[in-house]
Design an enzyme around this catalytic site. Structure first.
Site, PDB file in Angstrom:
ATOM      1  N   CYS B 112       0.194  -1.537  -0.829  1.00 50.52           N
ATOM      2  CA  CYS B 112      -0.566  -2.376   0.102  1.00 50.52           C
ATOM      3  C   CYS B 112      -1.994  -2.396  -0.423  1.00 50.52           C
ATOM      4  O   CYS B 112      -2.727  -1.418  -0.273  1.00 50.52           O
ATOM      5  CB  CYS B 112      -0.517  -1.818   1.522  1.00 50.52           C
ATOM      6  SG  CYS B 112      -1.586  -2.719   2.669  1.00 50.52           S
ATOM      7  N   CYS B 115      -4.769  -2.498   2.709  1.00 54.64           N
ATOM      8  CA  CYS B 115      -4.985  -1.323   3.580  1.00 54.64           C
ATOM      9  C   CYS B 115      -3.971  -0.239   3.220  1.00 54.64           C
ATOM     10  O   CYS B 115      -4.067   0.321   2.138  1.00 54.64           O
ATOM     11  CB  CYS B 115      -4.972  -1.704   5.061  1.00 54.64           C
ATOM     12  SG  CYS B 115      -3.634  -2.754   5.615  1.00 54.64           S
ATOM     13  N   SER B 116      -2.992  -0.001   4.073  1.00 51.52           N
ATOM     14  CA  SER B 116      -2.058   1.093   3.777  1.00 51.52           C
ATOM     15  C   SER B 116      -0.702   0.832   4.424  1.00 51.52           C
ATOM     16  O   SER B 116      -0.058   1.765   4.888  1.00 51.52           O
ATOM     17  CB  SER B 116      -2.625   2.413   4.281  1.00 51.52           C
ATOM     18  OG  SER B 116      -2.850   2.315   5.675  1.00 51.52           O
ATOM     19  N   CYS B 117      -0.275  -0.435   4.486  1.00 53.52           N
ATOM     20  CA  CYS B 117       1.010  -0.764   5.102  1.00 53.52           C
ATOM     21  C   CYS B 117       2.142  -0.028   4.379  1.00 53.52           C
ATOM     22  O   CYS B 117       2.169   0.021   3.144  1.00 53.52           O
ATOM     23  CB  CYS B 117       1.259  -2.262   5.059  1.00 53.52           C
ATOM     24  SG  CYS B 117       0.017  -3.197   5.979  1.00 53.52           S
TER      25      CYS B 117
END
Lengths: 106, 209, 113
Positions: B112, B115-117
């Site tokens: 991702c 962000c941090s999906c």
């Protein structure tokens, strides 16, 4: 909401060539910089979802938008790509970021 | 503030070695305010932390091993991970998870960049490196070099396919069942499926010897 | 492409930028980090819908490039959650200030026991 979901028909089908809009607005968007202006191919339709560009500002995410998995050749994204020519990246993009594109010969 | 104490006390490294961190204090305070205002309950908070603790890559490994052993189940995994997981009693949450299958010709890896999906409702919280600048910046630009840093060197005739989880899908790599695993039970197969195999920065290995 | 394109790139939007080697050391999430994660899950749950994950992200992006790199992951989350709750009037600045002082005083006392 349900009626709106049913009414929205995705504009693109798998296999179609598209180009990501070269647009650079301020604010919250989920279209990464590195795919803007680049050509890809629709890999699949992921569904219809509330628009994050609206949700991010406390609104309802309307109108909802079709979301596509779009595949890009690495050599399209990075002209000096050092890997193999078939390597690719798939990015999930909302319909309003996509424009029609004539397909490559290959 | 914490350096001058007038009496001895047991050493508590988490409390003594630094002033209370600002955001840590904020987390406590916001939680308490929300409970006092009735926005959430203390029970809600406790149960949600327990839910976070209950998720781990083992759940994904169960799903993968079953898919290796049951072709019909694999078809259902590829159609809808959340529904297939429910068959195994796993609640993978309401965010759609899409399985991407590694084959002899395609190796998938997830990231991702924005962000941090991550499929956290199936696999638990992502590792630090997944959320950090180096991985997020580089894996889309030079995936083979990044995979090589993880010890995974892929042949030139295998397409590397990076999946950038930018929107409403989360991705799960369905690794290939390794050669030499024919005699293993489903439980033994689960042990081969590490978290990184489901991110795509590793492939399952059968222990030799 | 437009000459102003780089002004339209958020500092969080880092795909393709140069960066160093992957640092593979990991830490188990601390209790306070899981608390922050739980707060977001509860606030964004369908039965509350007090804030969305999209608002969380916008708030993180709004912290600015320095904060983005100097703060830890869950520090960024916490800062964004607090700002969203203040904007929405779920909590006030004064309430949060008093409660933070109260929490810190309580923790100091416990640490000295």
């Amino acid at each position: 909401m349900a009626a709106e979901r049913a009414a929205l028909t995705p504009a693109w089908q798998p296999g179609q060539a598209v180009r990501v809009r070269a647009s650079f607005p301020p604010g919250h968007v989920r279209t990464p910089f590195y795919v803007r202006g680049k050509q890809g191919v629709i890999e699949g339709v992921a569904g219809v979802f509330a628009n994050p560009e609206e949700l991010a500002y406390g609104r309802q995410g309307l109108p909802r938008s079709a979301l596509y998995r779009v595949r890009f050749r690495q050599t399209e994204l990075w002209p000096d790509y050092q890997g193999q020519p078939d390597d690719s990246t798939v990015v999930d993009l909302y319909e309003h970021w996509l424009a029609a594109e004539v397909a490559d010969d290959d | 503030m914490t350096s001058e104490h007038d009496h001895p006390h047991p050493h508590q490294p988490d409390l003594d070695d630094q002033p209370f961190e600002y955001h840590q204090v904020m987390a406590e305070a916001v939680g308490e305010l929300l409970i006092e205002k009735g926005v959430i309950s203390a029970d809600d908070l406790r149960r949600t932390v327990e839910l976070i603790d209950s998720k781990s890559p083992a759940e994904g490994a169960r799903l993968v091993a079953r898919a290796w052993c049951d072709g019909d189940f694999k078809t259902r995994v590829l159609a809808d991970v959340n529904v297939a997981a429910a068959e195994l009693g796993i609640d993978a949450g309401g965010i759609p998870i899409r399985a991407v299958e590694n084959t002899a010709k395609v190796h998938n890896v997830i990231c991702c960049t924005l962000c941090s999906c991550y499929p956290r409702l199936l696999l638990g919280l992502p590792p630090d490196w997944y959320k950090a600048r180096a991985y997020r910046s580089r894996v889309v630009r030079e995936p083979r070099a990044v995979l090589a840093e993880f010890g995974l060197v892929l042949p030139a005739d295998v397409e590397v396919r990076v999946h950038d989880s930018t929107a409403d899908l989360r991705y799960l790599v369905l690794p290939r069942r390794p050669d030499g695993s024919d005699a293993l039970s489903e439980e033994e197969l689960q042990a081969l499926v590490t978290r990184d195999c489901m991110i795509g920065t590793a492939v399952p290995q059968v222990a030799r010897g | 492409m437009a000459s102003h394109e780089h002004q339209g790139r958020g500092h969080h939007d880092m795909g393709g930028l140069a960066a160093g080697p992957i640092q593979r050391a990991e830490h188990d999430p601390a209790p306070w980090e899981k608390r922050v994660d739980a707060l977001l899950r509860l606030l964004s749950a369908p039965e509350r819908r007090i804030m969305t994950v999209d608002e969380l992200r916008r708030g993180i992006e709004a912290l600015g490039p320095g904060a983005y790199d100097q703060m830890s992951y869950y520090q960024r989350w916490m800062a964004s959650i607090a700002n969203n709750l203040l904007e929405k009037g779920v909590i006030t600045v004064d309430e949060l200030g008093h409660k933070m002082a109260e929490v810190e005083a309580r923790w100091q006392l416990n640490a000295q026991r």
